[in-house]
Design an enzyme around this catalytic site. Structure first.
Site, PDB file in Angstrom:
ATOM      1  N   GLU A 179       0.825  -1.224   0.000  1.00  0.00           N
ATOM      2  CA  GLU A 179       0.000   0.000   0.000  1.00  0.00           C
ATOM      3  C   GLU A 179       0.853   1.266   0.000  1.00  0.00           C
ATOM      4  O   GLU A 179       0.760   2.120   0.900  1.00  0.00           O
ATOM      5  CB  GLU A 179      -0.934  -0.008   1.221  1.00  0.00           C
ATOM      6  N   GLU A 382      -5.763  -7.960  -1.019  1.00  0.00           N
ATOM      7  CA  GLU A 382      -6.374  -7.821   0.305  1.00  0.00           C
ATOM      8  C   GLU A 382      -7.838  -7.472   0.107  1.00  0.00           C
ATOM      9  O   GLU A 382      -8.172  -6.620  -0.721  1.00  0.00           O
ATOM     10  CB  GLU A 382      -5.718  -6.701   1.133  1.00  0.00           C
TER      11      GLU A 382
HETATM   12  C1  BG6 Z   1      -4.379  -2.830   5.052  1.00  0.00           C
HETATM   13  C2  BG6 Z   1      -3.020  -3.287   5.497  1.00  0.00           C
HETATM   14  O1  BG6 Z   1      -4.379  -1.452   5.053  1.00  0.00           O
HETATM   15  O2  BG6 Z   1      -5.481  -3.118   5.840  1.00  0.00           O
HETATM   16  C3  BG6 Z   1      -3.010  -4.426   6.506  1.00  0.00           C
HETATM   17  O3  BG6 Z   1      -2.196  -3.637   4.398  1.00  0.00           O
HETATM   18  C4  BG6 Z   1      -4.163  -4.217   7.479  1.00  0.00           C
HETATM   19  O4  BG6 Z   1      -1.750  -4.483   7.111  1.00  0.00           O
HETATM   20  C5  BG6 Z   1      -5.468  -4.244   6.702  1.00  0.00           C
HETATM   21  O5  BG6 Z   1      -4.180  -5.147   8.526  1.00  0.00           O
HETATM   22  C6  BG6 Z   1      -6.730  -4.195   7.546  1.00  0.00           C
HETATM   23  O6  BG6 Z   1      -6.695  -3.106   8.396  1.00  0.00           O
HETATM   24  P1  BG6 Z   1      -6.909  -3.294   9.952  1.00  0.00           P
HETATM   25  O7  BG6 Z   1      -6.613  -1.971  10.519  1.00  0.00           O
HETATM   26  O8  BG6 Z   1      -8.314  -3.725  10.121  1.00  0.00           O
HETATM   27  O9  BG6 Z   1      -5.938  -4.339  10.383  1.00  0.00           O
END
Ligand code: BG6
Length: 486
Positions: A179, A382
């Site tokens: 990201e 993701e």
């Molecule tokens: C993304 C990141 O922004 O979101 C991850 O690459 C992160 O590292 C994921 O865990 C989900 O966000 P969060 O804050 O719910 O863990």
């Protein structure tokens, strides 16, 4: 009548994690402290704190994380049971160069990833490696404030060359930075950039924020990425080097032309600014005006611009959790939640318990938006629903009845299928936190994404046993069928 959508034959189904949120073992086998080892626990209401050293009696959830370091064989076996074709993980920089500045790597750290990769290959799972996922050795932050300095580039290049040389025979897919566009956000300054912006200990402090510093750091990361992409292409032509964005699918709240133009502008700055540099090898036409408007004086040389041209990526990957809605005409519009993005509430979508907006159609729109601009292979690396799961006993086994997660993932997978139908070259899908791990933004365990439940509580207690959730078998079926019903 229901319709079945099939996926391309070699579609890369899998899951994604990051070292600092998963591995634990923060000081074992020679590992040095990373920036994430100095981030305290927090929760939905309480922001995490950045401490300058480890404080007594303070929770640091990433220290132990879910102890994958000692459970990796069991975890990979479960991934294999679901039928994963690929697995995205990151390498903890401070396991390889504990302080960052050493000239020789830590052999024990390298061995951990030798073993992990061998385990994946045993089950024919293709590794997809993020070289840098939101962390760096704290030594580099202490030495020159990490990505605030150009001196960070050779340190990153040294680390990246070490791991590519070591694993390139088994690892063909590499992402240079997680990201990368999040570095442009206040929360990304410490996580993505390893930078202290001032004296405040509060993570995501906007008062001491510096747009100048963040955009300068971003430029240095672009250079580091380009240098390693160019080098890797020459070192082993079978390697595929990718970028990774937090994609922000942006809607105008109203059809007022000012809202529409603002949504377009936000799309350019949040998505295309970084995407263009990494895919097209040059800053987009609107960058100069952005720098002028924000009074940014960036250290960008002619040689830098030549390097960016040489370091174009082969494929584009991104995270997608939610869409985002913006307005400049409705002052009283209610704010929406998210980790990096702030927008206003979209009246047409539902929200998770953490307030993140749920918008599967937005994923199809994003896929088309990205593909029409770049026309290179895409991966969604993701996606997922952070939820507070309840472990229950059923037929003598512990499990989680996470139908809400199945619904979320089902709807997003259907929209991916539709995008493929539209003609988008989408080649893989690795939902986030395929096994429960520590939340990046809040430090909680309670916010879970996995198909696999890890028995660990927010305060660090628990057995660390792994249990299959209902979504485990559901995802296994999706992969086995290589298809989904709408
Ligand atoms: C993304 C990141 O922004 O979101 C991850 O690459 C992160 O590292 C994921 O865990 C989900 O966000 P969060 O804050 O719910 O863990």
């Amino acid at each position: 009548m229901s319709k079945t959508y099939s996926f391309p034959k070699d579609f890369l189904w899998g899951g994604a994690t990051a070292a600092n949120q998963l591995e634990g073992a923060y000081n074992e086998d020679g590992k040095g402290l990373s920036t994430m080892d100095l981030l305290t626990g927090g929760d939905h209401q309480t922001p995490r704190r950045i401490t300058r050293q480890i404080e007594d009696n303070t929770p640091y959830p990433n220290h132990m994380a879910v102890d994958h370091y000692h459970h990796y064989k069991e975890d990979v076996k479960l991934f294999a049971e679901m039928g994963f074709k690929t697995y995205r993980f990151s390498i903890a920089w401070s396991r390889i160069y504990p302080n960052g500045l050493e000239s020789e790597p830590n052999e024990k750290g390298l061995e951990f990833y030798d073993n992990l990769i061998a385990e994946l290959k045993k089950y024919h799972i293709e590794p997809l490696v993020t070289i840098s996922h939101f962390e760096n050795p704290i030594g580099l932050t202490q030495e020159f404030n990490a990505w605030a300095s150009r001196k960070m580039i050779p340190q990153y290049v040294k680390f990246a060359k070490t791991v590519i040389k070591r694993y390139h025979k088994d690892v063909k897919y590499w992402l240079t930075f997680n990201e990368i566009n999040m570095l442009a956000k206040p929360l990304g300054a410490y996580m993505g950039g390893g930078m202290y912006l001032g004296d405040s200990e509060v993570f995501n402090n906007t008062e001491e924020d510096s747009t100048q510093l963040r955009y300068q750091a971003l430029h240095y990361q672009f250079l580091a990425s380009a240098e390693i992409v160019d080098w890797a292409h020459h070192y082993d032509s079978s390697l595929k080097m990718g970028c990774m964005m937090a994609y922000r699918m942006i809607y105008p709240l109203t059809s007022h032309p000012d809202d529409v133009r603002y949504a377009q502008y936000m799309t350019e700055i949040n998505n295309f600014y970084c995407g263009d540099v990494q895919v097209k090898g040059k800053y987009p036409y609107f960058a100069q005006k952005f720098w002028n408007d924000h009074n940014l004086k960036l250290d960008i040389t002619d040689d830098d611009l030549k390097l960016l041209q040489k370091g174009k990526v082969d494929f584009y990957t991104f995270s997608y959790y939610q869409s985002s809605t913006v307005t400049v005409t409705q002052d009283d519009a209610e704010k929406a939640a998210g980790n990096f993005f702030n927008g206003v509430k979209n009246p047409y979508v539902e929200r998770s318990a953490w307030g993140w907006e749920i918008d599967p159609v937005g994923l199809r729109t994003a896929l088309n938006q990205i593909y029409e601009r770049y026309e290179i292979p895409l991966m969604v690396v993701e996606n997922g629903l952070g939820a507070a799961d309840q472990l229950v006993e059923k037929d003598g086994q512990y499990t989680v009845e996470d139908d809400y997660r199945i619904d979320y993932l089902h709807d997003h997978i259907v929209e991916m299928a539709k995008a493929i139908d539209d003609g988008v070259n989408l080649v893989g899908y690795t939902p986030w936190g395929c096994i429960d791990l520590v939340s990046a933004s809040t430090g909680e365990m309670t916010k879970r994404y996995g198909f696999i439940y890890v028995d660990k509580n927010d305060d660090g207690t628990g057995t660390y046993n792994r249990y299959k959730k209902k979504s485990f078998n559901w995802y296994k079926n999706v992969i086995a069928n290589n298809a989904i019903d709408d």
